[in-house]
Write a protein that holds these residues in place. Structure first.
Motif, PDB file in Angstrom:
ATOM      1  N   ASN A 154      32.710  74.218   8.383  1.00  0.00           N
ATOM      2  CA  ASN A 154      33.367  73.213   8.968  1.00  0.00           C
ATOM      3  C   ASN A 154      32.851  72.397  10.394  1.00  0.00           C
ATOM      4  OD1 ASN A 154      35.833  72.365   6.763  1.00  0.00           O
ATOM      5  ND2 ASN A 154      35.920  74.609   6.838  1.00  0.00           N
ATOM      6  N   ARG A 155      31.959  73.209  10.495  1.00  0.00           N
ATOM      7  CA  ARG A 155      31.245  72.766  11.963  1.00  0.00           C
ATOM      8  C   ARG A 155      31.987  73.134  13.053  1.00  0.00           C
ATOM      9  NH1 ARG A 155      30.515  67.529  11.400  1.00  0.00           N
ATOM     10  NH2 ARG A 155      31.693  67.443   9.566  1.00  0.00           N
ATOM     11  N   ILE A 156      32.645  74.133  13.182  1.00  0.00           N
ATOM     12  CA  ILE A 156      33.318  74.803  14.335  1.00  0.00           C
ATOM     13  C   ILE A 156      32.838  75.713  14.845  1.00  0.00           C
ATOM     14  CG2 ILE A 156      35.633  75.650  15.164  1.00  0.00           C
ATOM     15  CD1 ILE A 156      37.181  74.025  12.613  1.00  0.00           C
ATOM     16  N   GLU A 157      32.278  75.445  16.235  1.00  0.00           N
ATOM     17  CA  GLU A 157      31.572  76.586  16.858  1.00  0.00           C
ATOM     18  C   GLU A 157      32.444  77.412  17.285  1.00  0.00           C
ATOM     19  OE1 GLU A 157      28.648  74.559  19.465  1.00  0.00           O
ATOM     20  OE2 GLU A 157      28.678  73.053  18.032  1.00  0.00           O
ATOM     21  N   LEU A 158      31.985  78.975  17.388  1.00  0.00           N
ATOM     22  CA  LEU A 158      33.026  80.004  17.998  1.00  0.00           C
ATOM     23  C   LEU A 158      32.306  80.562  19.221  1.00  0.00           C
ATOM     24  CD1 LEU A 158      34.303  81.639  14.797  1.00  0.00           C
ATOM     25  CD2 LEU A 158      35.333  79.550  16.120  1.00  0.00           C
ATOM     26  N   LYS A 159      32.990  80.878  20.270  1.00  0.00           N
ATOM     27  CA  LYS A 159      32.174  81.306  21.421  1.00  0.00           C
ATOM     28  C   LYS A 159      33.075  82.603  21.846  1.00  0.00           C
ATOM     29  CE  LYS A 159      30.055  81.094  25.964  1.00  0.00           C
ATOM     30  NZ  LYS A 159      28.644  81.714  25.662  1.00  0.00           N
ATOM     31  N   LYS A 160      32.601  83.909  21.719  1.00  0.00           N
ATOM     32  CA  LYS A 160      33.353  84.921  22.034  1.00  0.00           C
ATOM     33  C   LYS A 160      33.272  85.262  23.770  1.00  0.00           C
ATOM     34  CE  LYS A 160      35.475  89.332  20.995  1.00  0.00           C
ATOM     35  NZ  LYS A 160      35.179  90.566  21.274  1.00  0.00           N
ATOM     36  N   ALA A 161      33.996  84.665  24.753  1.00  0.00           N
ATOM     37  CA  ALA A 161      33.768  85.106  25.960  1.00  0.00           C
ATOM     38  C   ALA A 161      35.123  84.667  26.956  1.00  0.00           C
ATOM     39  CB  ALA A 161      32.922  83.974  26.477  1.00  0.00           C
ATOM     40  N   TRP A 162      35.474  85.228  27.974  1.00  0.00           N
ATOM     41  CA  TRP A 162      36.483  84.841  28.792  1.00  0.00           C
ATOM     42  C   TRP A 162      36.201  83.804  29.798  1.00  0.00           C
ATOM     43  CZ3 TRP A 162      40.998  86.464  27.414  1.00  0.00           C
ATOM     44  CH2 TRP A 162      40.878  87.963  26.526  1.00  0.00           C
ATOM     45  N   VAL A 163      37.190  82.925  29.830  1.00  0.00           N
ATOM     46  CA  VAL A 163      37.120  81.769  30.656  1.00  0.00           C
ATOM     47  C   VAL A 163      37.557  82.194  32.012  1.00  0.00           C
ATOM     48  CG1 VAL A 163      37.673  79.213  31.283  1.00  0.00           C
ATOM     49  CG2 VAL A 163      37.090  79.894  29.160  1.00  0.00           C
ATOM     50  N   GLU A 164      37.042  81.891  33.118  1.00  0.00           N
ATOM     51  CA  GLU A 164      37.392  82.484  34.541  1.00  0.00           C
ATOM     52  C   GLU A 164      37.788  81.475  35.196  1.00  0.00           C
ATOM     53  OE1 GLU A 164      35.441  86.153  36.159  1.00  0.00           O
ATOM     54  OE2 GLU A 164      34.363  84.609  37.031  1.00  0.00           O
ATOM     55  N   LYS A 165      37.463  80.056  34.946  1.00  0.00           N
ATOM     56  CA  LYS A 165      37.675  78.974  35.695  1.00  0.00           C
ATOM     57  C   LYS A 165      37.439  77.650  34.992  1.00  0.00           C
ATOM     58  CE  LYS A 165      36.648  76.871  40.173  1.00  0.00           C
ATOM     59  NZ  LYS A 165      35.601  76.519  40.998  1.00  0.00           N
TER      60      LYS A 165
END
Ligand code: FAD
Length: 446
Positions: free
Chosen positions: A68-79
């Motif tokens: 479904n062309r949904i990219e996944l990124k495993k990371a914590w947003v800090e700001k």
């Protein structure tokens, strides 16, 4: 191509992504630090209890996202740099967006108790909490007793989980009866009974003073505020409610209250940034609803509405009539409309019926002057959502609700029905002579 970035792969963020994909070709990225893939948070307890594996809590197969062309990124947003339209991650990377959806959910409350950060002290919210519980309380030999602090829905789930592995549980509840800020007195009492019947050491009107260190950074006991009693334990569960997970937004210029402030279109104070799910706070409460609602289906509804807005079909968030359901150990609970607990408004009158021997009851709220039906709670009886939704919309009177109560029942056929006992009690209590009308499928599906 417009890049939509969503922080949070829970029900709110994932629903928004799915519906944006249905309606557009935009580039979509979902970011989450918790897990690679979306899972059902509400099912975490069943993993610990051995009813399912963690993989079974994932509603979509792993190939779903790429297809479904949904990219996944495993990371914590800090700001979030709102004006520059850029995310900063804890690993030093950045990501640009055209539109941002904040769907970061909640975190368990901590009230500054001494010892709250010791090993063995934990909430029940994230996947990591499940992993920790497995480590801290695998069985009754490793965890000889657990103390749970905070008597809400997650607290009772945690008690049930530990109980399923025969771990003795002491349950500290600040109120003088379980969840009585939400439940009317009779129902709250019924839940107290259910907790005690399961062998849980329920302590009402009891506050935590501190969690005691074993000298190696691990909890070894709790101290009770009122009595000074020391209760030895290997695990302390902090389940005194949740709060929106927005700490990382403090320097973002986005207007914050307890949550991220949004209007009915779920827009924040900064253009092209939106917030949905547990972390969103309505600027103006909708009806009698709370400005922040940490429930599954409202996160889904917000995700659906926002996807329309982002795909050029502006749609206000309109959750309709309040409903919810939960389970207190073995007793199922449903609620439709408004039935208040301890702080019942003056205009709200209650009719309450309870089964003589079993943990089954019904409370119906109505307006004391107009008899308008306001809501219903049931314990141990299943009701039809669509029927109560319709009756609330139609503004039915309480007598009509009682008359057609059989239409609302959703219990399987072989279940014992209680409408006759309920109506008899209602007539007696209110001096009426309401006759129950036979169930009609034609009316139900009208
Ligand atoms: C044990 C338990 C049982 C529950 N049972 C029920 C129930 O029976 N019925 C019901 O209606 N509700 C229930 N709830 C509540 C329901 O699960 C939540 O309302 C719902 O999951 C919230 O969805 P959400 O998408 O808003 O956020 P979440 O599901 O919390 O998802 C947010 C995601 O964003 C991630 N995230 C947060 N900050 C960052 C960041 N800075 N960077 C990267 N990622 C980040 C989080 O790690 C998380 O993965 C339960 C909750 C719990 C914990």
């Amino acid at each position: 191509m417009e890049h939509i970035v969503i922080i949070g792969n829970g029900i709110a963020g994932v629903t928004a992504a799915r519906h944006i994909r249905k309606n557009s070709d935009k580039r979509i990225t979902i970011v989450s630090g918790e897990t690679d893939y979306f899972f059902s948070r509400t099912a975490l307890m069943y993993v610990y209890m051995g009813h399912m594996k963690f993989e079974h809590t994932q509603p979509y197969e792993n190939w779903f996202w790429e297809k479904n062309r949904i990219e996944l990124k495993k990371a914590w947003v800090e700001k979030v740099a709102g004006k520059e339209k850029q995310l900063h991650f804890s690993n030093g990377e950045t990501m640009d967006f055209d539109k941002l959806i904040i769907a970061t959910g909640s975190v368990p409350n901590k009230f500054g108790w001494p010892g709250q950060d010791l090993d063995g002290v934990q909430g029940l919210y994230h996947k990591q909490d499940l992993d920790n519980l497995e480590k801290n309380a695998p069985n009754k030999e490793v965890c000889k007793r657990a103390v749970i602090v905070g008597g809400g829905l997650i607290g009772i789930e945690m008690a049930e989980m530990l109980h399923s592995r025969h771990i003795p549980v002491t349950f500290l509840v600040r109120e003088d009866s379980f969840w009585n800020g939400v439940l009317p007195a009779g129902e709250s009492e019924l839940v107290n009974e259910e907790i005690l019947a399961n062998g849980i050491d329920l302590r009402l009107s009891t506050n935590l003073e501190e969690i005691i260190d074993d000298g190696n950074g691990r909890c070894k006991a709790v101290k009770i505020k009122e009595t000074g009693e020391i209760i030895e334990c290997d695990v302390v569960g902090l389940t005194a409610g949740v709060t929106p997970n927005i700490n990382f937004l403090k320097d973002s210029d986005i207007e914050l209250g307890k949550g991220v402030k949004v209007n009915r279109l779920l827009e924040t104070s900064i253009k092209d940034i939106y917030a949905i799910g547990d972390c969103a706070e309505q600027r103006e409460a909708i009806g009698r609803r709370r400005p922040i609602e940490a429930v599954w289906y409202t996160g889904r509804m917000m995700g659906e509405a926002l996807a329309q807005t982002i795909c050029s079909n502006p749609m206000e968030y309109n959750p309709g009539h309040w409903f919810n359901s939960a389970k207190f150990m073995d007793v199922e609970y449903q609620t439709y409309g408004w039935v208040s607990g301890r702080n019942k408004p003056d205009f709200e009158e209650h009719f309450h019926w309870r089964h003589e021997t079993e943990l089954i009851c019904v409370t119906i709220a109505y307006h004391k002057d107009t008899d308008l039906f306001l809501g219903i709670n049931t314990f141990g009886i299943r009701m039809r959502h669509e029927i109560f939704d319709r009756w609330l919309t139609e503004g039915r009177k309480v007598d009509e609700v009682m008359t057609y109560l059989k239409d609302a029942n959703f219990d399987p056929e072989f279940y014992k029905l209680h409408e006759n006992a309920i109506i008899t009690h209602y007539n007696k209590q209110r001096g009426k002579n309401i006759q129950l009308v036979k169930k009609s499928w034609k009316r139900i599906f009208a």
